[in-house]
Design a protein around this motif. Sequence first.
Motif, mmCIF file in Angstrom:
data_model
loop_
_atom_site.group_PDB
_atom_site.id
_atom_site.type_symbol
_atom_site.label_atom_id
_atom_site.label_comp_id
_atom_site.label_asym_id
_atom_site.label_seq_id
_atom_site.Cartn_x
_atom_site.Cartn_y
_atom_site.Cartn_z
ATOM 1 N N THR A 1 0.579 -3.999 8.875
ATOM 2 C CA THR A 1 1.961 -4.024 8.392
ATOM 3 C C THR A 1 2.460 -5.453 8.183
ATOM 4 O O THR A 1 3.487 -5.651 7.547
ATOM 5 N N LYS B 1 6.914 -2.682 -5.451
ATOM 6 C CA LYS B 1 7.835 -2.481 -6.569
ATOM 7 C C LYS B 1 8.308 -3.842 -7.052
ATOM 8 O O LYS B 1 8.379 -4.808 -6.270
ATOM 9 N N SER C 1 1.909 4.097 -3.325
ATOM 10 C CA SER C 1 1.124 5.004 -4.164
ATOM 11 C C SER C 1 -0.008 4.271 -4.875
ATOM 12 O O SER C 1 -1.193 4.530 -4.628
ATOM 13 N N LEU C 2 0.351 3.340 -5.782
ATOM 14 C CA LEU C 2 -0.698 2.679 -6.575
ATOM 15 C C LEU C 2 -1.612 1.825 -5.702
ATOM 16 O O LEU C 2 -2.832 1.841 -5.856
ATOM 17 N N GLY D 1 -2.466 7.089 -12.494
ATOM 18 C CA GLY D 1 -1.289 7.678 -11.864
ATOM 19 C C GLY D 1 -1.574 7.884 -10.385
ATOM 20 O O GLY D 1 -2.680 8.301 -10.019
ATOM 21 N N THR E 1 0.992 -4.792 -5.392
ATOM 22 C CA THR E 1 1.427 -3.472 -5.860
ATOM 23 C C THR E 1 2.737 -3.043 -5.192
ATOM 24 O O THR E 1 2.971 -1.864 -4.979
ATOM 25 N N ALA F 1 0.830 -1.207 0.000
ATOM 26 C CA ALA F 1 0.000 0.000 0.000
ATOM 27 C C ALA F 1 0.862 1.255 0.000
ATOM 28 O O ALA F 1 0.906 2.019 0.968
ATOM 29 N N LEU G 1 -0.472 -5.713 -10.534
ATOM 30 C CA LEU G 1 -0.659 -4.478 -11.303
ATOM 31 C C LEU G 1 0.675 -3.769 -11.478
ATOM 32 O O LEU G 1 0.730 -2.572 -11.761
ATOM 33 N N GLN G 2 1.771 -4.518 -11.310
ATOM 34 C CA GLN G 2 3.101 -3.911 -11.313
ATOM 35 C C GLN G 2 3.650 -3.740 -12.731
ATOM 36 O O GLN G 2 3.179 -4.367 -13.666
ATOM 37 N N LYS H 1 3.381 -3.090 -22.932
ATOM 38 C CA LYS H 1 3.679 -2.126 -21.860
ATOM 39 C C LYS H 1 5.175 -2.162 -21.547
ATOM 40 O O LYS H 1 5.803 -1.131 -21.319
ATOM 41 N N GLU I 1 13.301 0.382 -11.005
ATOM 42 C CA GLU I 1 12.840 -0.916 -11.509
ATOM 43 C C GLU I 1 13.635 -1.322 -12.757
ATOM 44 O O GLU I 1 13.114 -2.000 -13.641
#
Length: 298
Positions: A58, A73, A10-11, A120, A71, A8, A95-96, A177, A259
Amino acid sequence: MEILVFGAGSLGSLVGGLLARVHDVTLVGRDPHVSRVRVDGLSVTGAETARTAPDAVTDGEGRAADVAVVTVKSFDTAAAAETLATGSYDAVLSLQNGLTEETLASRLDATVLAGTATYGARLREPGRVECTGVGRVVLGARAGGTDPAAERVGKAFRDAGLRTLVATDMPRRRWRKLAVNAGINAVTALARVENGALADGPASEVAHRAAREAVRVARAEGVRLTYRGARAAVDEVVSDTAANRSSMLQDVDSGRRTEVEAIHGEVVARADRHGIDAPTNRTLADLLRAWEAGRGVR
Ligand SMILES: NC(=O)C1=CN([C@@H]2O[C@H](COP(=O)(O)OP(=O)(O)OC[C@H]3O[C@@H](n4cnc5c(N)ncnc54)[C@H](OP(=O)(O)O)[C@@H]3O)[C@@H](O)[C@H]2O)C=CC1
Ligand SMILES: CC(C)(CO)C(=O)C(=O)O
Protein backbone atom coordinates in the motif's frame (compact mmCIF):
# COMPACT_ATOMS: atom_id res chain seq x y z
CA MET A 1 12.09 -7.42 -15.63
CA GLU A 2 11.20 -5.73 -12.33
CA ILE A 3 7.93 -3.86 -12.80
CA LEU A 4 6.03 -1.70 -10.33
CA VAL A 5 2.37 -1.02 -11.11
CA PHE A 6 1.29 2.16 -9.38
CA GLY A 7 -2.48 2.15 -8.90
CA ALA A 8 -3.65 -1.46 -8.66
CA GLY A 9 -7.36 -0.88 -9.25
CA SER A 10 -9.07 -2.30 -12.34
CA LEU A 11 -6.58 -1.68 -15.16
CA GLY A 12 -3.47 -1.89 -12.95
CA SER A 13 -4.51 -5.24 -11.51
CA LEU A 14 -5.26 -6.65 -14.95
CA VAL A 15 -1.99 -5.48 -16.49
CA GLY A 16 0.01 -6.32 -13.37
CA GLY A 17 -1.63 -9.74 -13.07
CA LEU A 18 -0.77 -10.60 -16.68
CA LEU A 19 2.77 -9.19 -16.46
CA ALA A 20 3.38 -11.30 -13.34
CA ARG A 21 3.15 -14.43 -15.52
CA VAL A 22 6.80 -13.83 -16.46
CA HIS A 23 8.06 -10.76 -14.58
CA ASP A 24 8.79 -9.71 -11.03
CA VAL A 25 5.79 -7.45 -10.37
CA THR A 26 4.89 -5.27 -7.38
CA LEU A 27 1.39 -3.79 -7.20
CA VAL A 28 0.87 -0.54 -5.30
CA GLY A 29 -2.77 -0.33 -4.30
CA ARG A 30 -5.27 -0.21 -1.47
CA ASP A 31 -6.52 -2.59 1.14
CA PRO A 32 -8.39 -4.94 1.24
CA HIS A 33 -7.27 -5.78 -2.33
CA VAL A 34 -3.55 -5.61 -1.46
CA SER A 35 -3.89 -7.84 1.61
CA ARG A 36 -5.87 -10.41 -0.34
CA VAL A 37 -3.28 -10.50 -3.14
CA ARG A 38 -0.49 -10.96 -0.57
CA VAL A 39 -2.27 -13.95 0.98
CA ASP A 40 -4.07 -15.63 -1.94
CA GLY A 41 -2.43 -14.18 -5.07
CA LEU A 42 -4.23 -12.42 -7.90
CA SER A 43 -6.85 -14.00 -10.08
CA VAL A 44 -7.61 -12.70 -13.59
CA THR A 45 -10.93 -13.93 -14.98
CA GLY A 46 -13.03 -13.22 -18.06
CA ALA A 47 -11.60 -12.66 -21.52
CA GLU A 48 -8.07 -13.35 -20.18
CA THR A 49 -7.35 -15.80 -17.41
CA ALA A 50 -4.34 -16.03 -15.12
CA ARG A 51 -3.49 -16.90 -11.55
CA THR A 52 -0.33 -15.10 -10.41
CA ALA A 53 1.38 -14.01 -7.21
CA PRO A 54 2.72 -10.47 -7.58
CA ASP A 55 4.01 -8.68 -4.52
CA ALA A 56 1.51 -6.10 -3.29
CA VAL A 57 1.99 -3.04 -1.06
CA THR A 58 0.00 0.00 0.00
CA ASP A 59 3.03 2.27 0.36
CA GLY A 60 4.72 3.20 -2.92
CA GLU A 61 7.44 5.36 -1.33
CA GLY A 62 11.13 4.69 -2.00
CA ARG A 63 10.75 1.67 -4.28
CA ALA A 64 12.90 0.66 -7.26
CA ALA A 65 12.16 -1.19 -10.50
CA ASP A 66 13.14 -1.23 -14.16
CA VAL A 67 9.79 0.30 -15.06
CA ALA A 68 6.85 1.84 -13.19
CA VAL A 69 3.47 1.53 -14.92
CA VAL A 70 1.08 4.27 -13.79
CA THR A 71 -2.60 3.29 -13.64
CA VAL A 72 -4.11 5.68 -11.11
CA LYS A 73 -7.05 7.84 -12.23
CA SER A 74 -5.83 10.98 -13.99
CA PHE A 75 -6.67 13.24 -11.03
CA ASP A 76 -4.26 11.24 -8.85
CA THR A 77 -1.32 11.58 -11.28
CA ALA A 78 0.48 14.46 -9.57
CA ALA A 79 0.35 12.70 -6.19
CA ALA A 80 1.53 9.44 -7.80
CA ALA A 81 4.44 11.30 -9.40
CA GLU A 82 5.46 12.79 -6.04
CA THR A 83 5.58 9.28 -4.57
CA LEU A 84 7.41 7.79 -7.57
CA ALA A 85 9.98 10.60 -7.29
CA THR A 86 11.08 9.10 -3.94
CA GLY A 87 12.06 5.85 -5.72
CA SER A 88 14.25 4.78 -8.63
CA TYR A 89 12.97 3.72 -12.07
CA ASP A 90 14.63 3.57 -15.48
CA ALA A 91 11.32 4.28 -17.20
CA VAL A 92 7.79 5.29 -16.23
CA LEU A 93 4.87 4.39 -18.50
CA SER A 94 1.39 5.91 -18.27
CA LEU A 95 -1.56 3.80 -19.45
CA GLN A 96 -4.09 6.36 -18.23
CA ASN A 97 -6.69 8.39 -20.10
CA GLY A 98 -5.76 12.02 -20.73
CA LEU A 99 -2.33 13.53 -21.43
CA THR A 100 -0.98 12.62 -18.00
CA GLU A 101 2.57 11.83 -19.12
CA GLU A 102 3.25 15.58 -19.16
CA THR A 103 2.44 15.75 -15.44
CA LEU A 104 4.71 12.76 -14.81
CA ALA A 105 7.58 14.11 -16.90
CA SER A 106 7.53 17.47 -15.13
CA ARG A 107 8.06 15.74 -11.76
CA LEU A 108 10.30 12.75 -12.58
CA ASP A 109 13.88 12.27 -13.76
CA ALA A 110 13.12 8.88 -15.34
CA THR A 111 12.28 8.49 -19.04
CA VAL A 112 8.50 8.91 -19.24
CA LEU A 113 6.83 6.87 -21.98
CA ALA A 114 3.34 7.49 -23.34
CA GLY A 115 0.86 4.67 -23.59
CA THR A 116 -2.74 3.81 -24.30
CA ALA A 117 -4.69 0.71 -23.30
CA THR A 118 -7.88 -0.56 -24.86
CA TYR A 119 -8.12 -3.63 -22.63
CA GLY A 120 -11.25 -3.52 -20.47
CA ALA A 121 -10.87 -4.23 -16.73
CA ARG A 122 -13.11 -4.31 -13.64
CA LEU A 123 -11.89 -5.08 -10.14
CA ARG A 124 -14.72 -7.40 -9.10
CA GLU A 125 -13.63 -8.18 -5.54
CA PRO A 126 -10.39 -8.07 -3.53
CA GLY A 127 -7.92 -10.39 -5.26
CA ARG A 128 -9.97 -10.79 -8.45
CA VAL A 129 -9.97 -8.63 -11.58
CA GLU A 130 -12.11 -9.35 -14.61
CA CYS A 131 -10.81 -8.73 -18.12
CA THR A 132 -13.94 -7.37 -19.84
CA GLY A 133 -12.31 -7.07 -23.24
CA VAL A 134 -8.99 -8.00 -24.82
CA GLY A 135 -7.63 -4.86 -26.43
CA ARG A 136 -4.14 -3.63 -27.04
CA VAL A 137 -1.44 -1.63 -25.32
CA VAL A 138 0.31 0.92 -27.53
CA LEU A 139 3.37 2.63 -26.10
CA GLY A 140 6.29 4.69 -27.23
CA ALA A 141 8.40 7.80 -26.82
CA ARG A 142 6.35 10.68 -25.40
CA ALA A 143 7.41 13.10 -28.13
CA GLY A 144 7.29 10.50 -30.89
CA GLY A 145 10.18 8.71 -32.60
CA THR A 146 12.06 5.75 -31.21
CA ASP A 147 13.34 5.10 -27.71
CA PRO A 148 15.24 2.00 -26.52
CA ALA A 149 13.27 2.11 -23.26
CA ALA A 150 10.02 1.78 -25.22
CA GLU A 151 11.41 -1.22 -27.09
CA ARG A 152 12.45 -2.90 -23.81
CA VAL A 153 9.11 -2.28 -22.13
CA GLY A 154 7.18 -3.33 -25.24
CA LYS A 155 9.12 -6.60 -25.37
CA ALA A 156 8.47 -7.22 -21.67
CA PHE A 157 4.72 -6.72 -22.22
CA ARG A 158 4.69 -9.01 -25.25
CA ASP A 159 6.72 -11.68 -23.42
CA ALA A 160 3.92 -11.73 -20.81
CA GLY A 161 1.28 -12.25 -23.50
CA LEU A 162 -0.14 -8.71 -23.60
CA ARG A 163 -1.02 -7.55 -27.10
CA THR A 164 1.38 -4.65 -27.43
CA LEU A 165 2.55 -2.31 -30.16
CA VAL A 166 5.55 0.00 -29.85
CA ALA A 167 4.66 3.09 -31.88
CA THR A 168 6.69 6.05 -33.13
CA ASP A 169 3.72 8.46 -33.35
CA MET A 170 2.49 8.60 -29.76
CA PRO A 171 1.50 12.32 -29.76
CA ARG A 172 -0.95 11.64 -32.59
CA ARG A 173 -2.26 8.46 -30.95
CA ARG A 174 -2.68 10.14 -27.56
CA TRP A 175 -4.62 13.00 -29.13
CA ARG A 176 -6.75 10.66 -31.21
CA LYS A 177 -7.68 8.75 -28.04
CA LEU A 178 -8.39 12.06 -26.28
CA ALA A 179 -10.63 13.12 -29.18
CA VAL A 180 -12.53 9.83 -28.93
CA ASN A 181 -12.91 10.23 -25.15
CA ALA A 182 -13.98 13.86 -25.64
CA GLY A 183 -16.62 12.62 -28.06
CA ILE A 184 -17.97 9.71 -26.05
CA ASN A 185 -17.35 10.05 -22.32
CA ALA A 186 -19.31 13.08 -21.12
CA VAL A 187 -22.15 12.59 -23.58
CA THR A 188 -22.76 9.01 -22.44
CA ALA A 189 -22.33 9.98 -18.77
CA LEU A 190 -24.75 12.90 -18.94
CA ALA A 191 -27.32 11.17 -21.16
CA ARG A 192 -26.91 7.93 -19.14
CA VAL A 193 -26.63 5.85 -22.31
CA GLU A 194 -24.36 3.09 -23.54
CA ASN A 195 -21.76 3.92 -26.19
CA GLY A 196 -23.95 2.43 -28.93
CA ALA A 197 -26.55 5.19 -28.42
CA LEU A 198 -24.12 7.59 -30.12
CA ALA A 199 -24.43 5.75 -33.45
CA ASP A 200 -26.93 8.33 -34.72
CA GLY A 201 -29.34 11.04 -33.59
CA PRO A 202 -28.71 14.25 -31.63
CA ALA A 203 -26.27 12.71 -29.12
CA SER A 204 -24.12 11.55 -32.04
CA GLU A 205 -23.93 15.14 -33.32
CA VAL A 206 -22.81 16.41 -29.89
CA ALA A 207 -20.15 13.68 -29.76
CA HIS A 208 -18.81 14.58 -33.20
CA ARG A 209 -18.68 18.29 -32.29
CA ALA A 210 -16.75 17.58 -29.07
CA ALA A 211 -14.26 15.34 -30.91
CA ARG A 212 -13.85 17.95 -33.66
CA GLU A 213 -12.95 20.59 -31.06
CA ALA A 214 -10.29 18.28 -29.63
CA VAL A 215 -8.82 17.82 -33.12
CA ARG A 216 -8.72 21.59 -33.62
CA VAL A 217 -6.70 21.96 -30.42
CA ALA A 218 -4.41 19.07 -31.39
CA ARG A 219 -3.71 20.74 -34.72
CA ALA A 220 -2.93 24.02 -32.96
CA GLU A 221 -0.36 22.01 -30.97
CA GLY A 222 1.22 20.72 -34.17
CA VAL A 223 -0.30 17.23 -34.04
CA ARG A 224 -1.46 16.01 -37.43
CA LEU A 225 -5.00 14.72 -36.98
CA THR A 226 -7.82 15.13 -39.46
CA TYR A 227 -11.44 15.96 -38.58
CA ARG A 228 -12.63 13.14 -40.78
CA GLY A 229 -10.19 10.71 -39.13
CA ALA A 230 -11.34 11.65 -35.63
CA ARG A 231 -15.00 11.39 -36.63
CA ALA A 232 -14.32 7.94 -38.08
CA ALA A 233 -12.44 6.95 -34.89
CA VAL A 234 -15.43 7.98 -32.73
CA ASP A 235 -17.82 6.05 -34.99
CA GLU A 236 -15.57 2.99 -34.94
CA VAL A 237 -15.27 2.95 -31.13
CA VAL A 238 -19.03 3.53 -30.77
CA SER A 239 -19.68 0.56 -33.03
CA ASP A 240 -16.98 -1.70 -31.49
CA THR A 241 -18.03 -0.92 -27.91
CA ALA A 242 -21.77 -0.43 -28.47
CA ALA A 243 -22.76 -2.35 -25.34
CA ASN A 244 -20.16 -0.62 -23.09
CA ARG A 245 -20.97 1.84 -20.39
CA SER A 246 -18.11 4.35 -20.76
CA SER A 247 -15.72 4.76 -17.84
CA MET A 248 -17.27 8.17 -17.11
CA LEU A 249 -20.78 6.74 -17.09
CA GLN A 250 -19.59 4.01 -14.71
CA ASP A 251 -18.13 6.70 -12.43
CA VAL A 252 -21.42 8.62 -12.50
CA ASP A 253 -23.38 5.38 -11.90
CA SER A 254 -21.26 4.77 -8.78
CA GLY A 255 -21.31 8.38 -7.56
CA ARG A 256 -17.51 8.66 -8.04
CA ARG A 257 -15.35 11.53 -9.21
CA THR A 258 -14.89 11.46 -13.00
CA GLU A 259 -11.93 12.17 -15.28
CA VAL A 260 -13.69 15.25 -16.68
CA GLU A 261 -10.71 17.54 -16.09
CA ALA A 262 -8.25 15.26 -17.91
CA ILE A 263 -10.55 14.93 -20.92
CA HIS A 264 -12.98 17.82 -21.53
CA GLY A 265 -11.26 20.18 -19.07
CA GLU A 266 -7.92 19.58 -20.82
CA VAL A 267 -9.40 20.31 -24.26
CA VAL A 268 -10.92 23.56 -22.96
CA ALA A 269 -7.78 24.70 -21.10
CA ARG A 270 -5.58 24.14 -24.16
CA ALA A 271 -8.19 25.70 -26.48
CA ASP A 272 -8.11 28.82 -24.28
CA ARG A 273 -4.31 28.90 -24.50
CA HIS A 274 -4.51 28.86 -28.30
CA GLY A 275 -7.42 31.32 -28.51
CA ILE A 276 -9.72 28.64 -29.94
CA ASP A 277 -13.40 28.14 -29.08
CA ALA A 278 -14.39 24.79 -27.59
CA PRO A 279 -18.01 25.45 -26.61
CA THR A 280 -19.19 21.83 -26.63
CA ASN A 281 -16.40 20.59 -24.35
CA ARG A 282 -16.86 23.65 -22.13
CA THR A 283 -20.57 22.93 -21.69
CA LEU A 284 -20.01 19.20 -21.12
CA ALA A 285 -17.27 19.92 -18.57
CA ASP A 286 -19.41 22.47 -16.72
CA LEU A 287 -22.35 20.07 -16.51
CA LEU A 288 -20.15 17.30 -15.14
CA ARG A 289 -18.52 19.68 -12.67
CA ALA A 290 -21.99 20.68 -11.50
CA TRP A 291 -22.90 17.00 -11.06
CA GLU A 292 -19.64 16.33 -9.14
CA ALA A 293 -20.19 19.38 -6.91
CA GLY A 294 -23.75 18.24 -6.21
CA ARG A 295 -22.48 14.79 -5.24
CA GLY A 296 -19.69 16.27 -3.12
CA VAL A 297 -16.97 14.37 -5.05
CA ARG A 298 -15.05 17.39 -6.35
N1 LIG B 1 -10.53 0.20 -16.30
C1 LIG B 1 -10.31 0.13 -17.60
O1 LIG B 1 -10.82 -0.78 -18.29
C2 LIG B 1 -9.44 1.13 -18.30
C3 LIG B 1 -8.93 2.23 -17.63
N2 LIG B 1 -8.13 3.13 -18.30
C4 LIG B 1 -7.58 4.28 -17.60
O2 LIG B 1 -6.71 3.79 -16.57
C5 LIG B 1 -6.73 4.66 -15.43
C6 LIG B 1 -7.13 3.85 -14.21
O3 LIG B 1 -8.48 3.40 -14.39
P1 LIG B 1 -9.12 2.27 -13.45
O4 LIG B 1 -8.17 1.15 -13.29
O5 LIG B 1 -10.45 1.98 -14.00
O6 LIG B 1 -9.24 3.07 -12.08
P2 LIG B 1 -9.35 2.46 -10.60
O7 LIG B 1 -9.93 3.55 -9.75
O8 LIG B 1 -10.03 1.14 -10.64
O9 LIG B 1 -7.83 2.19 -10.19
C7 LIG B 1 -6.94 3.13 -9.67
C8 LIG B 1 -6.49 2.61 -8.32
O10 LIG B 1 -5.35 3.33 -7.87
C9 LIG B 1 -5.50 3.51 -6.46
N3 LIG B 1 -4.61 4.58 -6.03
C10 LIG B 1 -4.65 5.91 -6.32
N4 LIG B 1 -3.65 6.57 -5.71
C11 LIG B 1 -2.95 5.62 -5.00
C12 LIG B 1 -1.80 5.68 -4.15
N5 LIG B 1 -1.17 6.83 -3.91
N6 LIG B 1 -1.36 4.54 -3.59
C13 LIG B 1 -1.99 3.36 -3.83
N7 LIG B 1 -3.08 3.24 -4.62
C14 LIG B 1 -3.56 4.36 -5.21
C15 LIG B 1 -6.98 3.85 -6.34
O11 LIG B 1 -7.42 3.78 -4.99
P3 LIG B 1 -8.52 4.85 -4.47
O12 LIG B 1 -9.65 4.81 -5.43
O13 LIG B 1 -8.82 4.35 -3.10
O14 LIG B 1 -7.81 6.18 -4.49
C16 LIG B 1 -7.58 2.77 -7.23
O15 LIG B 1 -7.70 1.55 -6.54
C17 LIG B 1 -7.72 5.78 -15.79
O16 LIG B 1 -7.04 6.88 -16.32
C18 LIG B 1 -8.61 5.14 -16.86
O17 LIG B 1 -9.19 6.09 -17.72
C19 LIG B 1 -7.80 2.98 -19.62
C20 LIG B 1 -8.27 1.90 -20.32
C21 LIG B 1 -9.14 0.90 -19.73
C1 LIG C 1 -13.00 4.30 -25.56
C2 LIG C 1 -13.98 4.42 -24.39
C3 LIG C 1 -14.97 5.53 -24.66
C4 LIG C 1 -14.68 3.10 -24.37
O1 LIG C 1 -15.79 3.06 -23.51
C5 LIG C 1 -13.18 4.72 -23.15
O2 LIG C 1 -11.97 4.84 -23.20
C6 LIG C 1 -13.82 4.98 -21.85
O3 LIG C 1 -14.92 4.51 -21.59
O4 LIG C 1 -13.17 5.71 -21.06
